[in-house]
Design a protein around this motif. Sequence first.
Motif, PDB file in Angstrom:
ATOM      1  N   ILE A  91       0.825  -1.194   0.041  1.00 60.26           N
ATOM      2  CA  ILE A  91       0.196   0.153   0.131  1.00 60.26           C
ATOM      3  C   ILE A  91       0.867   1.267  -0.089  1.00 60.26           C
ATOM      4  O   ILE A  91       1.806   1.455   0.864  1.00 60.26           O
ATOM      5  CB  ILE A  91      -1.003   0.015   1.216  1.00 60.26           C
ATOM      6  CG1 ILE A  91      -1.811  -1.084   0.995  1.00 60.26           C
ATOM      7  CG2 ILE A  91      -1.813   1.231   1.439  1.00 60.26           C
ATOM      8  CD1 ILE A  91      -2.831  -1.169   2.344  1.00 60.26           C
ATOM      9  N   ASP A  92       0.680   2.209  -0.952  1.00 61.70           N
ATOM     10  CA  ASP A  92       1.166   3.514  -1.242  1.00 61.70           C
ATOM     11  C   ASP A  92       2.711   3.522  -1.020  1.00 61.70           C
ATOM     12  O   ASP A  92       3.359   4.172  -0.054  1.00 61.70           O
ATOM     13  CB  ASP A  92       0.686   4.425   0.151  1.00 61.70           C
ATOM     14  CG  ASP A  92      -0.871   4.584   0.061  1.00 61.70           C
ATOM     15  OD1 ASP A  92      -1.346   4.605  -1.083  1.00 61.70           O
ATOM     16  OD2 ASP A  92      -1.510   4.986   1.117  1.00 61.70           O
ATOM     17  N   ASN A  94       6.512   4.092  -1.703  1.00 59.56           N
ATOM     18  CA  ASN A  94       7.428   5.098  -2.213  1.00 59.56           C
ATOM     19  C   ASN A  94       8.323   4.655  -3.401  1.00 59.56           C
ATOM     20  O   ASN A  94       8.386   3.569  -3.898  1.00 59.56           O
ATOM     21  CB  ASN A  94       8.299   5.770  -1.031  1.00 59.56           C
ATOM     22  CG  ASN A  94       9.331   4.764  -0.426  1.00 59.56           C
ATOM     23  OD1 ASN A  94       9.493   3.911  -1.148  1.00 59.56           O
ATOM     24  ND2 ASN A  94       9.878   4.898   0.601  1.00 59.56           N
ATOM     25  N   ASP A 134      -0.217   1.398 -10.218  1.00 57.54           N
ATOM     26  CA  ASP A 134      -0.087   2.216  -9.400  1.00 57.54           C
ATOM     27  C   ASP A 134      -1.326   3.043  -9.247  1.00 57.54           C
ATOM     28  O   ASP A 134      -1.313   3.987  -9.813  1.00 57.54           O
ATOM     29  CB  ASP A 134       1.344   3.001  -9.265  1.00 57.54           C
ATOM     30  CG  ASP A 134       1.354   3.708  -7.774  1.00 57.54           C
ATOM     31  OD1 ASP A 134       0.884   3.548  -6.924  1.00 57.54           O
ATOM     32  OD2 ASP A 134       2.440   4.251  -7.726  1.00 57.54           O
ATOM     33  N   GLN A 136      -3.998   5.840  -8.141  1.00 57.85           N
ATOM     34  CA  GLN A 136      -3.593   7.311  -7.659  1.00 57.85           C
ATOM     35  C   GLN A 136      -4.429   7.505  -6.297  1.00 57.85           C
ATOM     36  O   GLN A 136      -4.312   8.496  -5.850  1.00 57.85           O
ATOM     37  CB  GLN A 136      -4.098   8.306  -8.910  1.00 57.85           C
ATOM     38  CG  GLN A 136      -3.478   8.002 -10.144  1.00 57.85           C
ATOM     39  CD  GLN A 136      -1.759   8.004 -10.121  1.00 57.85           C
ATOM     40  OE1 GLN A 136      -1.435   8.961  -9.338  1.00 57.85           O
ATOM     41  NE2 GLN A 136      -1.371   7.011 -10.520  1.00 57.85           N
ATOM     42  N   THR A 137      -5.389   6.639  -5.808  1.00 55.83           N
ATOM     43  CA  THR A 137      -5.900   6.707  -4.649  1.00 55.83           C
ATOM     44  C   THR A 137      -4.996   6.389  -3.398  1.00 55.83           C
ATOM     45  O   THR A 137      -4.861   4.968  -3.451  1.00 55.83           O
ATOM     46  CB  THR A 137      -7.390   6.161  -4.583  1.00 55.83           C
ATOM     47  OG1 THR A 137      -7.853   6.465  -5.818  1.00 55.83           O
ATOM     48  CG2 THR A 137      -8.225   6.229  -3.442  1.00 55.83           C
ATOM     49  N   SER A 138      -5.016   7.154  -2.455  1.00 51.75           N
ATOM     50  CA  SER A 138      -4.031   6.870  -1.335  1.00 51.75           C
ATOM     51  C   SER A 138      -4.833   5.509  -0.435  1.00 51.75           C
ATOM     52  O   SER A 138      -5.953   5.640  -0.370  1.00 51.75           O
ATOM     53  CB  SER A 138      -4.067   8.071  -0.232  1.00 51.75           C
ATOM     54  OG  SER A 138      -3.152   7.582   0.570  1.00 51.75           O
ATOM     55  N   ASP A 140      -5.031   2.305  -1.558  1.00 48.11           N
ATOM     56  CA  ASP A 140      -5.030   1.330  -2.526  1.00 48.11           C
ATOM     57  C   ASP A 140      -4.142   0.362  -2.745  1.00 48.11           C
ATOM     58  O   ASP A 140      -2.859   1.093  -2.535  1.00 48.11           O
ATOM     59  CB  ASP A 140      -5.685   1.829  -3.867  1.00 48.11           C
ATOM     60  CG  ASP A 140      -7.285   2.209  -3.660  1.00 48.11           C
ATOM     61  OD1 ASP A 140      -7.825   2.023  -2.640  1.00 48.11           O
ATOM     62  OD2 ASP A 140      -7.705   2.798  -4.920  1.00 48.11           O
ATOM     63  N   THR A 142      -1.093  -1.247  -4.421  1.00 48.37           N
ATOM     64  CA  THR A 142      -0.109  -1.081  -5.883  1.00 48.37           C
ATOM     65  C   THR A 142       0.145  -2.423  -5.992  1.00 48.37           C
ATOM     66  O   THR A 142       0.735  -3.160  -5.327  1.00 48.37           O
ATOM     67  CB  THR A 142       1.107  -0.195  -5.549  1.00 48.37           C
ATOM     68  OG1 THR A 142       0.622   1.013  -5.205  1.00 48.37           O
ATOM     69  CG2 THR A 142       2.021  -0.243  -6.661  1.00 48.37           C
TER      70      THR A 142
END
Length: 166
Positions: A91-92, A94, A134, A136-138, A140, A142
């Motif tokens: 999730i999210d 970097n 990936d 674009q919604t935080s 969710d 990846t």
Amino acid sequence: MFSLLAVLGMVAVLVLVVPRVSSVSGPPVDIQSTAADVRERSGWPIVTAVGLPDGWTETSARYVRVTDGFMTWHAGYQTPAGTYVAVEQTIDPNRAWVEAQTNRAPKVGTLEAVGRTWARYERDTKVQNSMLDDPQTSGDLTTLVTGTASFEEMAEFVTYLEPVGP
């Protein structure tokens, strides 16, 4: 002299009689069982490949902390052609997580598969292809599909990915 010949003769007989393994494989892996456990513990809607054609082999499944502390779901498969495909989800993530999972491959474009646009990463000095979805919604998941398989094999592989049931 005769004792040396006798010993060499016995060694030759042993070499001819003892069977040798032509390939080594790991123990069987049950990705679905591991995935159900990870789904229950994490609450994430992780995916696994369901209904793959004959010749595909499950090779690995784990839920571990990786680059920068991101908990990551991993499921690995060997293709009928002998190449490798893995699904990595977190999730999210970097940039460091993406770079580590793609082996620092450069982004080389996009690919349409299962109604989504995947970023393509290709490393030419070491055979590794990767497809990244990936959102674009935080919050969710990846999804990264990576390995030594071709992009065509990977695009077909993602059609078999399904969320693990609750």
